[in-house]
Scaffold this active site. Structure first.
Site, PDB file in Angstrom:
ATOM      1  N   SER A 174      49.338  32.745 -36.105  1.00 39.35           N
ATOM      2  CA  SER A 174      50.566  32.825 -35.315  1.00 39.35           C
ATOM      3  C   SER A 174      51.469  31.603 -35.418  1.00 39.35           C
ATOM      4  O   SER A 174      52.657  31.701 -35.152  1.00 39.35           O
ATOM      5  CB  SER A 174      50.217  33.085 -33.847  1.00 39.35           C
ATOM      6  OG  SER A 174      49.341  32.084 -33.372  1.00 39.35           O
ATOM      7  N   HIS A 202      50.649  39.582 -35.453  1.00 35.79           N
ATOM      8  CA  HIS A 202      51.869  39.252 -36.203  1.00 35.79           C
ATOM      9  C   HIS A 202      51.966  39.957 -37.543  1.00 35.79           C
ATOM     10  O   HIS A 202      52.920  39.727 -38.288  1.00 35.79           O
ATOM     11  CB  HIS A 202      51.960  37.737 -36.419  1.00 35.79           C
ATOM     12  CG  HIS A 202      52.139  36.979 -35.154  1.00 35.79           C
ATOM     13  ND1 HIS A 202      53.367  36.865 -34.521  1.00 35.79           N
ATOM     14  CD2 HIS A 202      51.258  36.333 -34.365  1.00 35.79           C
ATOM     15  CE1 HIS A 202      53.212  36.153 -33.424  1.00 35.79           C
ATOM     16  NE2 HIS A 202      51.945  35.824 -33.297  1.00 35.79           N
ATOM     17  N   LYS A 234      54.989  42.080 -29.936  1.00 39.15           N
ATOM     18  CA  LYS A 234      55.630  41.422 -31.076  1.00 39.15           C
ATOM     19  C   LYS A 234      56.570  42.429 -31.744  1.00 39.15           C
ATOM     20  O   LYS A 234      57.553  42.805 -31.136  1.00 39.15           O
ATOM     21  CB  LYS A 234      54.557  40.871 -32.024  1.00 39.15           C
ATOM     22  CG  LYS A 234      53.499  40.007 -31.285  1.00 39.15           C
ATOM     23  CD  LYS A 234      53.892  38.564 -31.130  1.00 39.15           C
ATOM     24  CE  LYS A 234      53.217  37.816 -29.999  1.00 39.15           C
ATOM     25  NZ  LYS A 234      51.778  37.608 -30.102  1.00 39.15           N
TER      26      LYS A 234
HETATM   27  C1  LIG Z   1      50.842  36.906 -29.023  1.00 42.71           C
HETATM   28  C2  LIG Z   1      49.448  36.963 -29.473  1.00 42.71           C
HETATM   29  C3  LIG Z   1      48.446  37.429 -28.631  1.00 42.71           C
HETATM   30  C4  LIG Z   1      48.692  37.739 -27.193  1.00 42.71           C
HETATM   31  O1  LIG Z   1      49.323  38.947 -27.063  1.00 42.71           O
HETATM   32  P1  LIG Z   1      50.099  39.271 -25.700  1.00 42.71           P
HETATM   33  O2  LIG Z   1      50.291  40.724 -25.754  1.00 42.71           O
HETATM   34  O3  LIG Z   1      51.362  38.490 -25.771  1.00 42.71           O
HETATM   35  O4  LIG Z   1      49.217  38.817 -24.578  1.00 42.71           O
HETATM   36  C5  LIG Z   1      47.176  37.562 -29.134  1.00 42.71           C
HETATM   37  N1  LIG Z   1      46.899  37.217 -30.402  1.00 42.71           N
HETATM   38  C6  LIG Z   1      47.829  36.738 -31.241  1.00 42.71           C
HETATM   39  C7  LIG Z   1      47.450  36.366 -32.638  1.00 42.71           C
HETATM   40  C8  LIG Z   1      49.135  36.586 -30.799  1.00 42.71           C
HETATM   41  O5  LIG Z   1      50.054  36.086 -31.585  1.00 42.71           O
END
Ligand SMILES: *Cc1c(COP(=O)(O)O)cnc(C)c1O
Length: 381
Positions: A174, A202, A234
């Protein structure tokens, strides 16, 4: 004795997290009375503002109300949640899926459900905080290997024969935008009788010609040793997350996942919106548009000789090293009309503070060109 006013030690200015209220409209962001071009959203396909998606959400609110009223175990298990699970698992190439609140909740609950006292978990050092916390909070034992060092991982796996093992990794990392080698991880999992938990928050909407993410791009979707987590916050522009796996695994999780039982079910309007998003992203070839923008940004950045780390994803890190330079660069971009936050330790390792640029399918050629020019100007007084 301390009370609530002096409980926490003060945070030094270069480490202070900047939480400021912002309002978003497509690629624009308003903050402190200024309108900036946003290069800091994970809404990679612009779906959070897509008219068809918003219409689906609004219509469902009218019919079904706002909140779901209870956990899925009690009375919040609306049929549309199941429809979304069927549709998503089919598209992603897995037998089954479970839809639950946020990626954070999914990872905490999943690792808790999978790992017992006799389980060893093998984690990439740059895994997302939600995986790190999931592993910390579960009963299993954590082992960490250096980022993408699969020879190191192999040695660790070999040192624990006979035990239950889970390899835990981000798909697309990320903060760096680089990718796990999911084929290599699965062959290690096969060799050492392990499961692979892969968080591709992502990669969804970004990788593979259709946007199905890293495992589809690698042709390993639905592999029996693979348990995948993807999120809706995302590229799908909404909120919530899915765990994907075999029928048996998902059935088992429905019996064991505490963050499913003890948390209110996601609102039906959200599931309706995500269902429409899955159609829109295919019909409008949004992943293709995003990939064109990524290509354009990288070509320009290369022409200007900018220090952008290699990345084929929407995450394009511009390395600066120390916290102060990253903060200063972010501030100068703000003056030039761009929102690009500085990412500092402990979110990234010491000495790797950076600007984290994220691209979207709805950025235009002009937006991207102007950003690259502004990044280039950072090198000049
Ligand atoms: C954003 C993210 C999360 C968390 O997801 P949310 O739905 O925002 O709680 C988990 N893992 C990764 C790799 C992320 O980038």
């Amino acid at each position: 004795m301390p009370d609530s006013r002096n409980w926490f030690a003060p945070v030094p200015p270069h480490r202070r997290r900047l939480c400021e209220p912002v309002s978003r409209r497509g690629v624009l962001i308003e903050t402190e009375g200024r309108t900036l071009l946003n290069f800091a959203a994970n809404d990679y396909l612009g779906l959070a503002f897509h008219p068809r998606v918003l219409e689906a959400a609004a219509k469902t609110i009218q019919q079904e109300g706002l909140g779901s009223g209870a956990s899925r175990l009690i009375s919040g298990d609306h049929p549309i949640l199941h429809e979304l699970e069927r549709e998503l698992s089919k598209w992603k190439g897995f037998e089954a899926a479970l839809f639950l609140g946020s990626g954070m909740l999914a990872n905490l609950g999943l690792l808790d459900a999978l790992a017992g006292r006799d389980t060893h978990l093998f984690c990439d050092r740059l895994n997302h905080a939600s995986l790190v916390d999931g592993v910390r909070l579960c009963r299993g034992r954590m082992h960490r290997f250096p980022h993408l060092d699969y020879a190191g991982l192999k040695r660790l796996l070999a040192a624990h024969p006979g035990s239950r093992k889970i390899i835990v990794s981000d798909g697309v990392f990320s903060m760096d935008g680089d990718c796990a080698d999911v084929r290599a991880l699965l062959s290690l999992a096969d060799l050492h009788d392990a499961l692979l938990v892969l968080d591709d928050a992502h990669g969804l909407g970004v990788l593979d010609s259709e946007g199905r993410g890293l495992t589809a791009a690698a042709g390993v979707q639905g592999h029996p040793r693979l348990v995948e987590v993807v999120t809706c916050g995302k590229a799908l522009g909404a909120y919530g997350a899915f765990v994907l796996g075999s029928n048996e695994l998902i059935a088992g999780l429905r019996q064991r996942l505490r963050t499913l039982f003890y948390s209110t079910a996601l609102p039906p309007c959200l599931a309706a919106a995500v269902l429409v998003s899955l159609h829109v992203l295919r019909e409008e070839k949004l992943t293709q548009r995003l990939r064109e923008n990524i290509g354009m940004f990288r070509t320009l950045a290369e022409q200007y000789g900018l220090p952008i780390k290699p990345s084929v994803t929407a995450i394009q890190p511009f390395l600066l090293g120390n916290d102060e330079s990253a903060l200063r660069a972010s501030e100068r971009l703000r003056e030039a009309g761009f929102h690009v936050p500085a990412i500092r330790p402990p979110t990234v390792p010491e000495g790797t503070a950076r600007l984290r640029i994220t691209l979207s399918a709805v950025h235009t050629e002009t937006h991207i060109t102007r950003l690259v020019e502004a990044l280039d100007a950072l090198g000049r007084p």
